[in-house]
Design a protein around this motif. Structure first.
Motif, mmCIF file in Angstrom:
data_model
loop_
_atom_site.group_PDB
_atom_site.id
_atom_site.type_symbol
_atom_site.label_atom_id
_atom_site.label_comp_id
_atom_site.label_asym_id
_atom_site.label_seq_id
_atom_site.Cartn_x
_atom_site.Cartn_y
_atom_site.Cartn_z
ATOM 1 N N PRO A 16 48.883 39.932 31.083
ATOM 2 C CA PRO A 16 49.531 40.878 31.998
ATOM 3 C C PRO A 16 50.896 40.257 32.820
ATOM 4 C CG PRO A 16 47.163 40.627 32.147
ATOM 5 C CD PRO A 16 47.596 39.673 31.297
ATOM 6 N N ALA A 17 51.448 40.945 33.262
ATOM 7 C CA ALA A 17 52.722 40.238 33.984
ATOM 8 C C ALA A 17 52.466 39.122 34.939
ATOM 9 C CB ALA A 17 53.682 41.548 34.508
ATOM 10 N N ASP A 18 51.311 39.520 35.486
ATOM 11 C CA ASP A 18 51.019 38.564 36.926
ATOM 12 C C ASP A 18 50.704 37.374 36.269
ATOM 13 O OD1 ASP A 18 51.020 40.430 38.828
ATOM 14 O OD2 ASP A 18 48.880 41.184 38.372
ATOM 15 N N LEU A 19 50.433 36.963 35.065
ATOM 16 C CA LEU A 19 50.012 35.823 34.472
ATOM 17 C C LEU A 19 51.333 35.185 33.561
ATOM 18 C CD1 LEU A 19 46.425 36.275 33.107
ATOM 19 C CD2 LEU A 19 47.365 35.279 35.427
ATOM 20 N N LEU A 36 46.251 38.337 42.215
ATOM 21 C CA LEU A 36 44.890 37.987 41.221
ATOM 22 C C LEU A 36 43.803 38.227 42.203
ATOM 23 C CD1 LEU A 36 46.256 35.088 39.461
ATOM 24 C CD2 LEU A 36 45.961 37.541 38.560
ATOM 25 N N ARG A 37 43.738 37.697 43.203
ATOM 26 C CA ARG A 37 42.383 37.870 44.150
ATOM 27 C C ARG A 37 42.369 39.391 44.341
ATOM 28 N NH1 ARG A 37 42.839 36.118 49.829
ATOM 29 N NH2 ARG A 37 40.720 36.644 49.784
ATOM 30 N N ILE A 38 43.107 40.230 44.453
ATOM 31 C CA ILE A 38 42.810 41.653 44.642
ATOM 32 C C ILE A 38 42.229 42.280 43.140
ATOM 33 C CG2 ILE A 38 44.145 43.789 44.645
ATOM 34 C CD1 ILE A 38 46.080 42.404 46.516
ATOM 35 N N ILE A 39 42.846 41.892 42.173
ATOM 36 C CA ILE A 39 42.321 42.420 40.941
ATOM 37 C C ILE A 39 41.049 41.781 40.491
ATOM 38 C CG2 ILE A 39 42.783 42.184 38.419
ATOM 39 C CD1 ILE A 39 45.744 42.203 38.851
ATOM 40 N N GLU A 40 40.659 40.776 40.895
ATOM 41 C CA GLU A 40 39.304 39.990 40.708
ATOM 42 C C GLU A 40 38.320 40.890 41.474
ATOM 43 O OE1 GLU A 40 39.916 36.158 41.495
ATOM 44 O OE2 GLU A 40 41.062 35.552 39.379
ATOM 45 N N ALA A 41 38.721 40.980 42.830
ATOM 46 C CA ALA A 41 37.958 42.003 43.821
ATOM 47 C C ALA A 41 37.571 43.151 43.252
ATOM 48 C CB ALA A 41 38.601 41.816 45.051
ATOM 49 N N ALA A 42 38.942 43.902 42.548
ATOM 50 C CA ALA A 42 38.825 45.138 42.218
ATOM 51 C C ALA A 42 37.766 45.234 41.009
ATOM 52 C CB ALA A 42 40.110 45.645 41.722
ATOM 53 N N ILE A 43 37.729 44.244 40.123
ATOM 54 C CA ILE A 43 36.682 44.407 39.101
ATOM 55 C C ILE A 43 35.564 44.194 39.488
ATOM 56 C CG2 ILE A 43 36.097 42.923 37.032
ATOM 57 C CD1 ILE A 43 38.865 42.136 36.464
ATOM 58 N N ALA A 44 35.314 43.360 40.568
ATOM 59 C CA ALA A 44 33.813 43.079 41.097
ATOM 60 C C ALA A 44 33.337 44.382 41.804
ATOM 61 C CB ALA A 44 33.955 42.190 42.242
ATOM 62 N N ALA A 83 46.750 47.663 36.780
ATOM 63 C CA ALA A 83 46.576 46.166 36.646
ATOM 64 C C ALA A 83 45.391 45.646 36.287
ATOM 65 C CB ALA A 83 46.859 45.571 38.101
ATOM 66 N N VAL A 84 44.210 46.393 36.897
ATOM 67 C CA VAL A 84 42.753 45.850 36.423
ATOM 68 C C VAL A 84 42.597 46.357 34.888
ATOM 69 C CG1 VAL A 84 40.320 46.773 36.556
ATOM 70 C CG2 VAL A 84 41.859 46.464 38.866
ATOM 71 N N VAL A 85 43.114 47.467 34.244
ATOM 72 C CA VAL A 85 43.118 47.736 32.860
ATOM 73 C C VAL A 85 43.458 46.328 32.139
ATOM 74 C CG1 VAL A 85 43.613 49.256 31.213
ATOM 75 C CG2 VAL A 85 42.697 50.066 33.025
ATOM 76 N N GLU A 86 44.721 46.124 32.527
ATOM 77 C CA GLU A 86 45.480 45.044 31.680
ATOM 78 C C GLU A 86 44.653 43.901 31.723
ATOM 79 O OE1 GLU A 86 49.441 44.316 33.338
ATOM 80 O OE2 GLU A 86 50.174 45.722 31.989
ATOM 81 N N HIS A 87 44.038 43.267 32.858
ATOM 82 C CA HIS A 87 43.342 42.256 32.934
ATOM 83 C C HIS A 87 42.121 42.286 32.400
ATOM 84 C CE1 HIS A 87 45.584 39.471 35.723
ATOM 85 N NE2 HIS A 87 46.260 40.337 35.903
#
Length: 221
Positions: A16-19, A36-44, A83-87
């Motif tokens: 992903p572009a974020d990384l 990244l914190r937002i994406i990780e929280a979204a996955i949770a 972003a979640v799908v990418e990660h």
């Protein structure tokens, strides 16, 4: 070295572009960490409440940021979902490769079929795979999600298939068998994961043994 190159090539294709790299300025670093914190929280949230639970309000409350800060990083829910799908796809590949390459380093290429199959089975039991399943199911009825998810899924498959051809020359003359073996494992393991509570561990182990026998037959044919 060849295995390291393989890993870098595959993850680079899905990264992903974020990384991408490390921002030089502190403010840029802070922004990247927040995303990244937002994406990780979204996955949770996705794992806890399914796709309907993936809301910007719930995610902002989970990590204690304002809705304005959330909108700064992801102006719309669609941006966050993308972003979640990418990660999720990136994390799936990273975890599988870490496990698979570790097994190869210990056991050698003579056991690559069993090592790869075992690593894939472990990978489907991960939170990252659970998030993938939630997205895959939701994409069947949500057109906006489907437009993001399906291209990412095809890209994941393309990267994996092209790398199999590149990294395992012993399979090149038996391309159809190689692809069939990969597809069998992918479909079988998803079904086994969903049926695991009903079947129980003994039947799942019998199925894994059957899969290994079939794959070894394809590999040796």
């Amino acid at each position: 070295m060849a295995r390291t190159t393989m890993q870098q090539r595959m993850l680079g294709a899905l990264r992903p572009a974020d990384l991408e790299g490390e921002p030089e300025r502190w403010q840029q670093q802070k922004s990247t960490r927040t995303r990244l914190r937002i994406i990780e929280a979204a996955i949770a949230c996705l794992l806890e409440g399914g796709y309907v639970g993936l809301t910007t309000h719930r995610i902002a409350a989970r990590i204690g940021i304002s809705r304005g800060a959330m909108q700064h990083h992801f102006p719309a829910r669609a941006d966050l979902v993308a972003a979640v799908v990418e990660h999720v796809f990136y994390a799936r590949m990273r975890l599988f490769l870490d496990d698979y390459l570790s097994g190869m380093a210990k056991a050698g290429e003579d056991n690559l079929v069993e090592i790869a199959t075992q690593a894939h089975w472990r990978s489907v039991q991960s939170p990252e795979y659970a998030a993938y399943v939630e997205l895959a199911v939701a994409a069947r009825s949500d057109e906006a999600l489907r437009e993001v998810f399906e291209p990412a899924a095809r890209r994941y498959d393309e990267v994996w298939v092209s790398e199999m051809i590149e990294s395992f020359p012993q399979w090149r003359a038996r391309w159809e068998a190689m692809k069939l073996a990969s597809d069998l494992v992918t479909c079988a393991h998803m079904g086994m994961l969903l049926q695991r509570p009903t079947f129980g561990e003994a039947r799942i182990e019998q199925l894994n043994t059957l899969i290994w026998d079939v794959l070894r037959g394809l590999y040796k044919a």
